[in-house]
Design a protein around this motif. Structure first.
Motif, PDB file in Angstrom:
ATOM      1  N   ALA A  26       0.827  -1.211   0.000  1.00 23.10           N
ATOM      2  CA  ALA A  26       0.000   0.000   0.000  1.00 23.10           C
ATOM      3  C   ALA A  26       0.857   1.256   0.000  1.00 23.10           C
ATOM      4  O   ALA A  26       0.600   2.206  -0.753  1.00 23.10           O
ATOM      5  N   VAL A  27       1.893   1.267   0.839  1.00 26.89           N
ATOM      6  CA  VAL A  27       2.789   2.433   0.888  1.00 26.89           C
ATOM      7  C   VAL A  27       3.527   2.588  -0.436  1.00 26.89           C
ATOM      8  O   VAL A  27       3.662   3.694  -0.974  1.00 26.89           O
ATOM      9  N   GLY A  28       3.999   1.463  -0.982  1.00 28.20           N
ATOM     10  CA  GLY A  28       4.731   1.519  -2.258  1.00 28.20           C
ATOM     11  C   GLY A  28       3.869   2.019  -3.399  1.00 28.20           C
ATOM     12  O   GLY A  28       4.319   2.823  -4.232  1.00 28.20           O
ATOM     13  N   ILE A  29       2.618   1.558  -3.447  1.00 27.78           N
ATOM     14  CA  ILE A  29       1.709   2.006  -4.513  1.00 27.78           C
ATOM     15  C   ILE A  29       1.464   3.507  -4.410  1.00 27.78           C
ATOM     16  O   ILE A  29       1.438   4.222  -5.409  1.00 27.78           O
ATOM     17  N   TRP A  30       1.291   4.009  -3.169  1.00 30.32           N
ATOM     18  CA  TRP A  30       1.052   5.447  -2.981  1.00 30.32           C
ATOM     19  C   TRP A  30       2.263   6.269  -3.430  1.00 30.32           C
ATOM     20  O   TRP A  30       2.131   7.262  -4.145  1.00 30.32           O
ATOM     21  N   VAL A  31       3.456   5.840  -2.995  1.00 30.33           N
ATOM     22  CA  VAL A  31       4.676   6.568  -3.384  1.00 30.33           C
ATOM     23  C   VAL A  31       4.847   6.538  -4.898  1.00 30.33           C
ATOM     24  O   VAL A  31       5.183   7.557  -5.521  1.00 30.33           O
ATOM     25  N   LEU A  32       4.598   5.375  -5.504  1.00 32.50           N
ATOM     26  CA  LEU A  32       4.717   5.256  -6.955  1.00 32.50           C
ATOM     27  C   LEU A  32       3.718   6.173  -7.659  1.00 32.50           C
ATOM     28  O   LEU A  32       4.054   6.828  -8.652  1.00 32.50           O
ATOM     29  N   PHE A  33       2.503   6.225  -7.135  1.00 38.12           N
ATOM     30  CA  PHE A  33       1.475   7.098  -7.716  1.00 38.12           C
ATOM     31  C   PHE A  33       1.905   8.562  -7.663  1.00 38.12           C
ATOM     32  O   PHE A  33       1.793   9.301  -8.654  1.00 38.12           O
ATOM     33  N   VAL A  35       4.968   9.827  -7.369  1.00 38.74           N
ATOM     34  CA  VAL A  35       6.135  10.055  -8.237  1.00 38.74           C
ATOM     35  C   VAL A  35       5.725  10.074  -9.706  1.00 38.74           C
ATOM     36  O   VAL A  35       6.145  10.936 -10.479  1.00 38.74           O
ATOM     37  N   LEU A  36       4.897   9.108 -10.107  1.00 42.52           N
ATOM     38  CA  LEU A  36       4.455   9.054 -11.505  1.00 42.52           C
ATOM     39  C   LEU A  36       3.632  10.282 -11.881  1.00 42.52           C
ATOM     40  O   LEU A  36       3.806  10.851 -12.965  1.00 42.52           O
ATOM     41  N   ALA A  37       2.731  10.676 -10.991  1.00 46.48           N
ATOM     42  CA  ALA A  37       1.895  11.850 -11.276  1.00 46.48           C
ATOM     43  C   ALA A  37       2.757  13.096 -11.455  1.00 46.48           C
ATOM     44  O   ALA A  37       2.562  13.874 -12.404  1.00 46.48           O
ATOM     45  N   MET A  38       3.732  13.282 -10.566  1.00 49.28           N
ATOM     46  CA  MET A  38       4.610  14.448 -10.669  1.00 49.28           C
ATOM     47  C   MET A  38       5.471  14.378 -11.924  1.00 49.28           C
ATOM     48  O   MET A  38       5.634  15.373 -12.638  1.00 49.28           O
ATOM     49  N   GLY A  39       6.018  13.187 -12.209  1.00 47.49           N
ATOM     50  CA  GLY A  39       6.885  13.046 -13.368  1.00 47.49           C
ATOM     51  C   GLY A  39       6.147  13.257 -14.676  1.00 47.49           C
ATOM     52  O   GLY A  39       6.606  13.995 -15.553  1.00 47.49           O
ATOM     53  N   ILE A 220       0.652  16.893   2.101  1.00 53.50           N
ATOM     54  CA  ILE A 220       1.670  17.397   1.174  1.00 53.50           C
ATOM     55  C   ILE A 220       1.823  16.469  -0.022  1.00 53.50           C
ATOM     56  O   ILE A 220       1.910  16.917  -1.171  1.00 53.50           O
ATOM     57  N   THR A 221       1.843  15.147   0.228  1.00 53.37           N
ATOM     58  CA  THR A 221       1.985  14.219  -0.903  1.00 53.37           C
ATOM     59  C   THR A 221       0.751  14.258  -1.802  1.00 53.37           C
ATOM     60  O   THR A 221       0.863  14.121  -3.020  1.00 53.37           O
ATOM     61  N   VAL A 334      -3.336   4.511   2.232  1.00 49.67           N
ATOM     62  CA  VAL A 334      -1.972   4.506   2.745  1.00 49.67           C
ATOM     63  C   VAL A 334      -1.918   4.807   4.241  1.00 49.67           C
ATOM     64  O   VAL A 334      -1.022   4.325   4.943  1.00 49.67           O
ATOM     65  N   LEU A 335      -2.858   5.578   4.776  1.00 49.14           N
ATOM     66  CA  LEU A 335      -2.827   5.885   6.212  1.00 49.14           C
ATOM     67  C   LEU A 335      -3.005   4.631   7.074  1.00 49.14           C
ATOM     68  O   LEU A 335      -2.242   4.437   8.029  1.00 49.14           O
TER      69      LEU A 335
END
Length: 747
Positions: A26-33, A35-39, A220-221, A334-335
């Motif tokens: 769950a944490v990995g999917i959120w971080v990936l989301f 990063v991908l959205a920003m990129g 923030i994320t 993710v929370l």
């Protein structure tokens, strides 16, 4: 209610359960989301709202004609040369020398072109003590503010050499530069201040650094991901800097609130003796569901802005909708994973001087317990007093006057450009904001068109709409003519609007309207404001209807109670009305304006009432859904309605208070800015949230529900077939540990 096995239903419960079991995924999917959205957003770039798409009607038509013709008008600037006393005339030797020095100085910068002397263009005021030196800046008009400084320095140097005269520059580029210098950093600082302010309040609320950081980090994320999504979506719906600022404001508010609701419920369940897994599942099924209902309601409210037809509002609505949706998803996915990973470590970083917060297992608030005793003892009196007070506060809103604020209303006397603006309008009424007639013809040099242009110039002055000079610029290759008409009224928006209407309704039909095949839309600052107001007023009813109807349906489906749905809408409307009353009292009438560092400017900025309605109606649902969910939960456990009301209000008071303080603090930051429109927005939002979290949720809601009794849960038989979006209530007694697999909670 005996010990039974209850299936925990609902999207939030299932999402929370899955995230708790698959924490790292769950944490990995959120971080990936994120990063991908920003990129992807950065790679795509952001497309901003084009000037030609800002409005519909004549302003839009004029902008499209200019755009289609490929006409790139340079940024125009004006230098006002004026005698400080009536004895100094433009015909004097010193005056002429000053004009010559201005012409020479600006030409020497190499940044200007088309410099004209007032003695050649006859731009001398009627009293003979003021004259205008006019010129254009080289290069793209959109970036002219970045190149204007050498010209401003040159004009300032001439002023030093002629102390007996007033020599001041004004224009689109110089005004934009002053605005950026004076308020750009100020505005950004306000946005950046929101994070430490929210973190500080959360530290006090939780007393632990890790617990306080979680809501801020998630907010923030969510904002970072939304910024990337805005870049992608902007290729379908253009965005803007204003939309970005509103997104940051809303994102920080709801992102922190949603996490706060979830985290406080999880901690409360653990304090009541439940194990970590059970506490997390209960929080997912209760607070998680409240977050989903609230988030969907806020998204619906924000979607109301899409019905205005105004590009800026559409951008703000879509950006706000996206950040709320992202924050909502993050809070219910993710929370729970982070809380499962941290376990007891969520209490790490406890602030020594705050000490361990004392609380009972139920999380009751002593203050609100005392208030509730009085409210529930005499609910009718409480309703009459609280509703009467809010209606009295709302009363000034009946006389609300809306308009686009003029430069002096917006900034007061704090900027030099305001003084220059006023001096120019006094000497040349309407000269700082002339109307522009965009004439498009098959052949702009045809005799009939030339006669119509000449007639228009004469009648514009003869009608009293303008005192001149009316200037015509021909673009032969494009068969377009641009006619500049200074409007009588100048900075007085009401008078200038009447002059504009006279041009549109009387002068144009009698002149240009008689020429075959001629388009002649009238644009400019005053025309844009007028068209904006008309379009905004036309969208008020559809937006209000959409937001109210859909919010009603969502509340009806979420609580399966017609009464709850109706009272929710009425209480939220009362909260918004009270905020309107405060705005009018402070900013229109000036009552207590000095207390917020403002002044009575005689009007509310046009866009604010509709904007506030949408934002406030959405955000106020946060508290309402959270409190009513807790009341319904207690009622379904078997408590009486009165006892359920008391339990629901006092156990949510702490989290609602913390969330409200954060929102009020964040919004109040914008009330500290120098622009009156930003002050109005900040004060209006802060006041409404404060009223909503105290008078509405702490007094009116429990009093009304106490009066209604069992009728709170009334649902006509005709509506029993509606979808059931309620959740299975958490047990009151301690539950057994949650198994690692499956969806059943043994209670």
């Amino acid at each position: 209610m005996g010990n039974t096995e209850v299936r925990v239903r609902g999207l939030a419960a299932r999402a929370g359960g899955w995230s708790a079991r698959h924490r790292w995924a769950a944490v990995g999917i959120w971080v990936l989301f994120v990063v991908l959205a920003m990129g992807l957003g950065s790679a795509a770039g952001r497309v901003d709202v084009d000037q030609s798409d800002q409005l519909k009607g004549e302003t839009h038509t004029a902008a499209k004609i200019i755009e289609d013709a490929g006409i790139k008008e340079p940024a125009g600037e004006t230098v006002l040369v004026q005698g400080r006393t009536g004895a100094v005339k433009a015909t004097g030797t010193e005056f002429r020398a000053a004009v010559a020095d201005v012409v020479k100085a600006v030409e020497a910068t190499g940044e200007v072109t088309g410099v004209t002397s007032p003695y050649d263009t006859h731009t001398v005021s009627r009293d003979g003590r003021s004259a205008l030196v006019q010129f254009d800046l080289r290069g793209d008009a959109e970036t002219a503010a970045d190149r204007i400084e050498p010209v401003l320095d040159a004009v300032a140097g001439v002023q030093k050499d002629h102390a007996g005269l007033r020599i001041e520059e004004i224009g689109g580029a110089s005004m934009q530069k002053q605005y950026k210098d004076a308020f750009g950093d100020d505005f950004r600082q306000a946005e950046y201040s929101a994070v430490p302010v929210a973190l500080g309040i959360l530290l006090i609320a939780f007393g632990a650094l890790v617990a306080a950081l979680l809501p801020v980090a998630l907010a923030i994320t969510a904002i970072m991901a939304t910024m990337g999504l805005m870049g992608l979506v902007s290729h379908l719906q253009p965005m803007s800097d204003t939309a970005n600022s509103v997104m940051l404001l809303v994102g920080m508010a709801v992102g922190v609130d949603y996490c706060l609701f979830y985290l406080r419920r999880e901690r409360e369940e653990r304090a009541a003796g439940r194990d970590a897994g059970t506490a997390l599942r209960i929080a997912a099924a209760t607070s998680g569901r409240a977050i989903v209902v609230s988030g969907v309601t806020v998204c619906v409210a924000m979607a109301g802005m899409l019905f205005t037809g105004l590009a800026e509002f559409e951008a703000m609505g879509l950006a706000s909708l996206m950040v709320v949706a992202v924050a909502m998803v993050g809070s219910v996915t993710v929370l729970p994973a982070l809380l499962s990973l941290l376990g007891e470590r969520v209490e790490k970083g406890r602030i020594p001087f705050l000490g361990r917060r004392r609380r009972t297992g139920s999380g009751d608030s002593r203050f609100w317990s005392a208030v509730l005793r009085g409210v529930l003892a005499k609910p009718l009196v409480s309703v009459v007093v609280a509703a009467g007070a809010l209606l009295a506060i709302a009363a000034p809103a009946l006389g609300m006057k809306t308009q686009q604020l003029t430069l002096d209303q917006e900034f007061g006397d704090s900027l030099p450009m305001v003084q220059t603006y006023n001096h120019l309008n006094e000497a040349f009424p309407g000269g700082s904001e002339p109307a522009q007639v965009v004439v498009k013809a098959a052949d702009v040099n045809a005799p009939g068109v030339r006669r119509a242009l000449a007639d228009f110039r004469r009648q514009a002055i003869a009608s009293g709409a303008s005192r001149g000079p009316v200037e015509v610029k021909l673009y032969d290759a494009q068969n377009v003519a641009l006619v500049s008409v200074p409007l009588v009224g100048g900075s007085d928006m009401d008078r200038a609007t009447k002059s504009l209407e006279k041009l549109r309704d009387e002068v144009r039909p009698a002149t240009l309207g008689k020429a075959d095949g001629v388009q002649a839309p009238i644009t400019g600052q005053v025309a844009g404001n007028h068209d904006f107001n008309d379009q905004l007023m036309g969208s008020v009813v559809p937006v209000f209807a959409f937001v109210v109807v859909f919010a009603f349906l969502l509340m009806l489906l979420s609580f399966r109670s017609l009464t709850v749905a109706i009272t929710s809408i009425v209480l939220n409307l009362l909260s918004v009305a009270a905020a309107y009353g405060i705005l009018v009292a402070v900013f229109q009438h000036g009552w207590g304006a000095s207390l917020v560092g403002a002044e009575g400017v005689g009007a509310i900025v046009t866009w604010l009432p509709l904007f506030l309605f949408v934002i406030l109606f959405g955000l106020s649902m946060d508290y309402h859904v959270f409190v009513v969910s807790r009341i319904r939960e207690a009622r379904m456990r078997g408590r009486t309605t009165t006892d359920a009301i008391r339990h629901g209000v006092v156990t949510t008071a702490g989290v609602v208070t913390s969330a409200a303080v954060i929102m009020v603090a964040v919004f109040a930051i914008f009330g500290t800015l120098s622009m009156q429109s930003m002050k109005q927005m900040g004060v209006g939002l802060a006041a409404a949230v404060l009223i909503d979290a105290t008078v509405i949720r702490g007094v009116l809601l429990p009093a009304v529900m106490a009066l209604l009794g069992e009728r709170n849960w009334y649902l006509p038989k005709l509506l029993h077939r509606l979808p059931d979006l309620t959740h299975d209530e958490a047990p009151e007694q301690a539950a057994s540990p949650v198994p690692d697999r499956g969806e059943r909670l043994t209670v």
